[in-house]
Design a protein around this motif. Structure first.
Motif, PDB file in Angstrom:
ATOM      1  N   LYS A  75       0.881  -1.175  -0.071  1.00 31.08           N
ATOM      2  CA  LYS A  75      -0.015  -0.070   0.005  1.00 31.08           C
ATOM      3  C   LYS A  75       0.817   1.114   0.079  1.00 31.08           C
ATOM      4  CE  LYS A  75      -4.192  -1.860   1.062  1.00 31.08           C
ATOM      5  NZ  LYS A  75      -3.566  -3.341   0.875  1.00 31.08           N
ATOM      6  N   ALA A  76       0.476   2.285  -0.751  1.00 28.11           N
ATOM      7  CA  ALA A  76       1.110   3.492  -0.718  1.00 28.11           C
ATOM      8  C   ALA A  76       1.000   4.296   0.605  1.00 28.11           C
ATOM      9  CB  ALA A  76       0.541   4.466  -1.748  1.00 28.11           C
ATOM     10  N   LYS A  77       2.339   4.338   1.357  1.00 27.79           N
ATOM     11  CA  LYS A  77       2.390   4.986   2.714  1.00 27.79           C
ATOM     12  C   LYS A  77       2.581   6.469   2.528  1.00 27.79           C
ATOM     13  CE  LYS A  77       3.670   0.782   5.008  1.00 27.79           C
ATOM     14  NZ  LYS A  77       4.395   0.056   3.663  1.00 27.79           N
ATOM     15  N   SER A  78       3.117   7.148   1.645  1.00 28.62           N
ATOM     16  CA  SER A  78       3.159   8.307   1.450  1.00 28.62           C
ATOM     17  C   SER A  78       2.914   8.901   0.084  1.00 28.62           C
ATOM     18  CB  SER A  78       4.691   8.855   1.833  1.00 28.62           C
ATOM     19  OG  SER A  78       5.507   8.261   0.519  1.00 28.62           O
ATOM     20  N   LYS A  79       2.729  10.162   0.120  1.00 30.62           N
ATOM     21  CA  LYS A  79       2.198  10.661  -1.271  1.00 30.62           C
ATOM     22  C   LYS A  79       3.016  10.556  -2.292  1.00 30.62           C
ATOM     23  CE  LYS A  79       3.881  15.385  -0.311  1.00 30.62           C
ATOM     24  NZ  LYS A  79       3.397  16.649  -0.171  1.00 30.62           N
ATOM     25  N   THR A  80       4.388  10.104  -2.304  1.00 30.26           N
ATOM     26  CA  THR A  80       5.414   9.940  -3.093  1.00 30.26           C
ATOM     27  C   THR A  80       5.575   8.356  -3.616  1.00 30.26           C
ATOM     28  OG1 THR A  80       7.164   9.795  -1.357  1.00 30.26           O
ATOM     29  CG2 THR A  80       6.762  11.836  -2.395  1.00 30.26           C
ATOM     30  N   ASP A  81       4.845   7.645  -2.600  1.00 30.32           N
ATOM     31  CA  ASP A  81       5.013   6.006  -2.930  1.00 30.32           C
ATOM     32  C   ASP A  81       4.513   6.249  -4.332  1.00 30.32           C
ATOM     33  OD1 ASP A  81       4.940   4.548   0.391  1.00 30.32           O
ATOM     34  OD2 ASP A  81       6.348   5.253  -0.682  1.00 30.32           O
ATOM     35  N   LEU A  82       4.988   4.941  -5.218  1.00 25.92           N
ATOM     36  CA  LEU A  82       4.687   4.533  -6.502  1.00 25.92           C
ATOM     37  C   LEU A  82       4.217   3.090  -6.265  1.00 25.92           C
ATOM     38  CD1 LEU A  82       4.218   4.643  -9.404  1.00 25.92           C
ATOM     39  CD2 LEU A  82       6.376   4.184  -9.890  1.00 25.92           C
ATOM     40  N   ILE A  83       3.164   2.857  -6.163  1.00 27.96           N
ATOM     41  CA  ILE A  83       2.380   1.538  -6.145  1.00 27.96           C
ATOM     42  C   ILE A  83       1.373   1.183  -6.994  1.00 27.96           C
ATOM     43  CG2 ILE A  83       1.356  -0.361  -4.689  1.00 27.96           C
ATOM     44  CD1 ILE A  83       2.973   0.664  -2.518  1.00 27.96           C
ATOM     45  N   GLU A  84       1.261   0.567  -7.865  1.00 23.96           N
ATOM     46  CA  GLU A  84       0.351   0.673  -9.112  1.00 23.96           C
ATOM     47  C   GLU A  84      -0.587  -0.585  -9.013  1.00 23.96           C
ATOM     48  OE1 GLU A  84       3.440   1.063 -12.181  1.00 23.96           O
ATOM     49  OE2 GLU A  84       1.924   2.646 -12.766  1.00 23.96           O
ATOM     50  N   TYR A  85      -0.999  -0.824  -7.682  1.00 26.17           N
ATOM     51  CA  TYR A  85      -2.207  -1.867  -7.526  1.00 26.17           C
ATOM     52  C   TYR A  85      -2.476  -1.653  -6.096  1.00 26.17           C
ATOM     53  CZ  TYR A  85       0.678  -4.716  -4.934  1.00 26.17           C
ATOM     54  OH  TYR A  85       1.599  -5.360  -3.830  1.00 26.17           O
ATOM     55  N   ASN A  86      -3.748  -2.088  -5.879  1.00 27.92           N
ATOM     56  CA  ASN A  86      -4.119  -1.946  -4.395  1.00 27.92           C
ATOM     57  C   ASN A  86      -5.446  -2.999  -4.462  1.00 27.92           C
ATOM     58  OD1 ASN A  86      -5.928  -1.431  -2.173  1.00 27.92           O
ATOM     59  ND2 ASN A  86      -5.079   0.811  -1.897  1.00 27.92           N
ATOM     60  N   PHE A  87      -5.083  -3.870  -3.575  1.00 27.77           N
ATOM     61  CA  PHE A  87      -6.171  -5.062  -3.671  1.00 27.77           C
ATOM     62  C   PHE A  87      -7.510  -4.678  -2.629  1.00 27.77           C
ATOM     63  CE2 PHE A  87      -4.881  -9.145  -5.275  1.00 27.77           C
ATOM     64  CZ  PHE A  87      -3.426  -9.316  -5.288  1.00 27.77           C
ATOM     65  N   ASP A  88      -7.432  -3.675  -2.031  1.00 30.10           N
ATOM     66  CA  ASP A  88      -8.346  -3.379  -1.231  1.00 30.10           C
ATOM     67  C   ASP A  88      -9.483  -2.557  -1.716  1.00 30.10           C
ATOM     68  OD1 ASP A  88      -6.545  -3.829   2.117  1.00 30.10           O
ATOM     69  OD2 ASP A  88      -7.625  -5.174   0.929  1.00 30.10           O
ATOM     70  N   LYS A  89      -8.794  -1.995  -2.652  1.00 27.78           N
ATOM     71  CA  LYS A  89      -9.647  -0.843  -3.487  1.00 27.78           C
ATOM     72  C   LYS A  89     -10.222  -1.667  -4.746  1.00 27.78           C
ATOM     73  CE  LYS A  89      -8.223   3.533  -1.902  1.00 27.78           C
ATOM     74  NZ  LYS A  89      -7.291   4.669  -2.003  1.00 27.78           N
ATOM     75  N   SER A  90      -9.688  -2.922  -5.096  1.00 29.07           N
ATOM     76  CA  SER A  90     -10.302  -3.606  -6.187  1.00 29.07           C
ATOM     77  C   SER A  90     -11.525  -4.381  -5.996  1.00 29.07           C
ATOM     78  CB  SER A  90      -9.207  -4.744  -6.743  1.00 29.07           C
ATOM     79  OG  SER A  90      -8.021  -4.036  -6.880  1.00 29.07           O
ATOM     80  N   ASP A  91     -12.213  -4.691  -7.143  1.00 26.99           N
ATOM     81  CA  ASP A  91     -13.477  -5.414  -6.926  1.00 26.99           C
ATOM     82  C   ASP A  91     -13.370  -6.801  -6.349  1.00 26.99           C
ATOM     83  OD1 ASP A  91     -15.664  -6.591  -9.675  1.00 26.99           O
ATOM     84  OD2 ASP A  91     -15.983  -6.206  -7.666  1.00 26.99           O
ATOM     85  N   THR A  92     -14.475  -7.267  -5.620  1.00 25.68           N
ATOM     86  CA  THR A  92     -14.456  -8.531  -5.208  1.00 25.68           C
ATOM     87  C   THR A  92     -15.206  -9.512  -6.019  1.00 25.68           C
ATOM     88  OG1 THR A  92     -16.586  -8.065  -3.777  1.00 25.68           O
ATOM     89  CG2 THR A  92     -14.493  -7.580  -2.863  1.00 25.68           C
TER      90      THR A  92
END
Ligand code: GCU
Length: 608
Positions: A75-92
């Motif tokens: 998960k992105a922890k700061s505004k500068t983190d570059l993470i291009e996926y997020n399970f918890d915001k993905s569909d179920t």
């Protein structure tokens, strides 16, 4: 150079060893478990971007795989983190179930989907061990827990489990599973099948907590040579598995037997009893069997019966029996899609019972455990099959190991089920030396692992000495099986229905013959004269003529026509008739019974 080679060998065996599966835990059906079924977050990843870096190197092989690796659930922890996926915001998506019938975009999808489930878990005793158990996942499954790789499983229809004891946290555990259902030439099955390639966590996922040393595996069945002897072996898993007391109790038989494990944690035993009520299709008697050690206890419902062949006879508890069967695919008659629930299994077996069946062929792969547990309770005999289907890579050693592993898993899961009488090695495979060797090795492996059941395979019939009106089985592998089975489609793929009356059979082997498939396509509600394909009348006519033709086979001891219910297949594209359904069912996908259903029903009513 020698040093370098040893280092590579050691590294390779460490990877293979470390990702090898744990021994399959038996009888999880009756263990207290924590289900992880329900909604899981998922990410569709056709390019496997969450598994490989842009150089197509697997992240899991890297020291610091970084944020690209989906198994880290980052998960992105700061505004500068570059993470291009997020399970918890993905569909179920629901587990258990295939993805194809849940998400329209995924109906035809073959590729990788990532699943993620987060959960808290409080171990009830600090010395206990914890496992994650998958009832099945199609096809290739990579499992990660809290960012660590647990292992990999290949094969879409059998269970597997991994230990997580040392990785478990009280809060916020995350289980990330990569499921890839891409078909592969070297796969089992291979590229071409006549069923829908449903992908995903198609059966349940659960957490199993056990004592430190627990009852991992057992087989308790009647001695096939002596029906007054209950034979068994029990293996304990854990540091203290040697020289452990084990009690086997069967209260209804006044059995309370004590034995001790050897140094490898294995106990074997034989218990004589002269008053066992044998499991049969008429009286499917199941006994409560308790296995207990000083740390663990498991209870199972086991039926005791013998199954054997004598010449061309099949003997259940020493008595001749005719297998009144039907073939079944594991599709849900309620929701459509891959079947997995008790309700799915129950509906299919109720229809089989309504047909007058005492036997079912579960094709072409192991079905879910509910099917076997219910067959035990309902008194239905079962043929289980390994998905060695059509033309797989016979010379490929990995393909053989894959087939053997899947066979081993289904035997381990179902070897205590009285209903299961036949292990089928394959379906419609082309004869060749490599194929014969492949199937013979699987047969040898199966006989060693389970000497209590019969072996067969769905073979193909052919002309007798070039005479197309006389049919026979000229297949070397026929010498290795106990039950001689073959598929025949005279009147559908081979000529018209009238051809049945012109055919005679010359089968020299003194073995029981069970016709594993015959049938014709019919669209429910489509009517016409009996010569018009796809009408119910054509299918009905074919059943009438085929049953007459087959009854001329002296050694005939069973049939399992193709098939109980219409099922999905990407090979069936005729508009307004098939529309991706194989229409050879006696019942439509909406549960509507076709005319031929009643032909088979009355044939079975008349059959003793
Ligand atoms: C084959 C095969 C089945 C298939 C059936 C059919 O014999 O074993 O998987 O669905 O025929 O063509 O309908």
């Amino acid at each position: 150079m020698k040093l370098k080679l040893t280092a590579v060998f050691l590294l390779f065996s460490f990877i293979r060893f470390s990702f090898a599966q744990d021994p399959l835990i038996v009888n999880t059906y009756n263990r207290d478990v924590t289900s992880l079924n329900g909604q899981w977050h998922f990410i569709v990843d056709p390019y496997e971007n969450g598994f490989y870096n842009y150089r197509y190197e697997p992240f899991e092989k890297q020291e610091n795989p970084g944020n690209g690796a989906f198994f880290n659930n980052a998960k992105a922890k700061s505004k500068t983190d570059l993470i291009e996926y997020n399970f918890d915001k993905s569909d179920t998506i629901a587990v258990p179930s295939d993805w194809n019938t849940q998400k329209e975009k995924l109906f035809y999808y073959e590729g990788t989907v990532w699943y993620k489930k987060s959960f808290d878990y409080l171990v009830s005793k600090s010395s206990n061990r914890v496992f994650v158990y998958f009832e099945a996942s199609n096809y290739e499954t990579d499992v990660y827990f809290n960012g660590k790789k647990l292992g990999k499983h290949t094969g879409g229809f059998t269970p597997f489990n991994f230990e997580v004891t040392n990785l478990l946290k009280e809060k916020n555990n995350f289980l990330v599973v990569k499921v890839d259902n891409k078909r592969k030439k070297e796969g089992v099955p291979t590229l071409n099948t006549d069923w829908w390639n449903y992908g995903g966590l198609t059966r349940g996922v659960k957490v199993i907590e056990t004592p430190n040393t627990f009852i991992n595996d057992y087989m308790i069945q009647l001695d096939p040579k002596n029906n007054e002897s209950i034979k068994g072996e029990i293996s304990l898993n854990g540091k203290n598995n040697a020289n452990q007391n084990v009690t086997i109790a069967i209260p209804e038989l006044n059995i309370n037997y004590n034995t001790v494990t050897d140094n490898s944690g294995l106990a074997t035993f034989e218990i004589s009893h002269t008053d066992i009520l044998y499991w049969s299709t008429i009286n499917p008697k199941l006994y409560n069997v308790t296995i207990e050690t000083n740390q663990d206890k498991t209870i199972d419902q086991i039926g005791f019966r013998t199954i054997a062949t004598k010449g061309s006879d099949i003997l259940l508890n020493g008595e001749s029996i005719f297998l009144k069967g039907i073939s079944i695919h594991e599709e849900s008659p309620i929701r459509g899609g891959r079947g997995h629930s008790k309700e799915d299994a129950h509906q299919l077996l109720l229809w089989a019972k309504e047909l007058g069946c005492n036997y079912v062929r579960l094709s072409h792969y192991p079905h879910n455990e509910h099917m076997l547990r219910l067959a035990d309770q309902m008194g239905i005999l079962v043929w289980e099959e390994n998905p060695v289907y059509w033309t797989i890579q016979w010379e490929n050693k990995d393909t053989y190991e894959n087939a053997k592993q899947q066979l081993s898993e289904v035997i381990d899961r179902d070897k205590n089920r009285a209903s299961v009488i036949i292990w089928s090695m394959a379906n419609e495979t082309p004869t060749s030396e490599a194929r014969n060797e492949f199937l013979s090795n699987l047969t040898k492996f199966t006989r060693e692992k389970d000497p209590t059941r019969l072996i067969s395979a769905a073979l193909e019939q052919s002309d007798y000495n070039g005479n197309k009106f006389v049919r026979t089985i000229s297949d070397e592998f026929a010498n290795k099986v106990d039950i001689l089975s073959f598929n025949q489609y005279i009147g559908w793929y081979d000529g018209l229905v009238e051809k049945c009356a012109t055919i005679s059979w010359k089968i020299d082997l003194d073995k029981p013959v069970v016709i594993s498939e015959f049938g014709a396509g019919a669209k429910y509600g489509l009517h016409g004269d009996k010569h018009t394909r796809w009408t119910e009348e054509y299918q009905e006519y074919l059943y009438i003529e085929t049953l007459k033709m087959l009854s001329s086979i002296e050694q005939l001891r069973g049939i399992s026509p193709w098939i109980l219910v219409d099922f999905r297949s990407p090979r069936r594209v005729l508009p307004e008739i098939q529309d991706n359904w194989n229409r050879k069912g006696l019942i439509s996908e909406k549960g509507e019974k076709k005319m031929a259903f009643f032909i088979l029903k009355s044939f079975y009513e008349a059959k003793q």
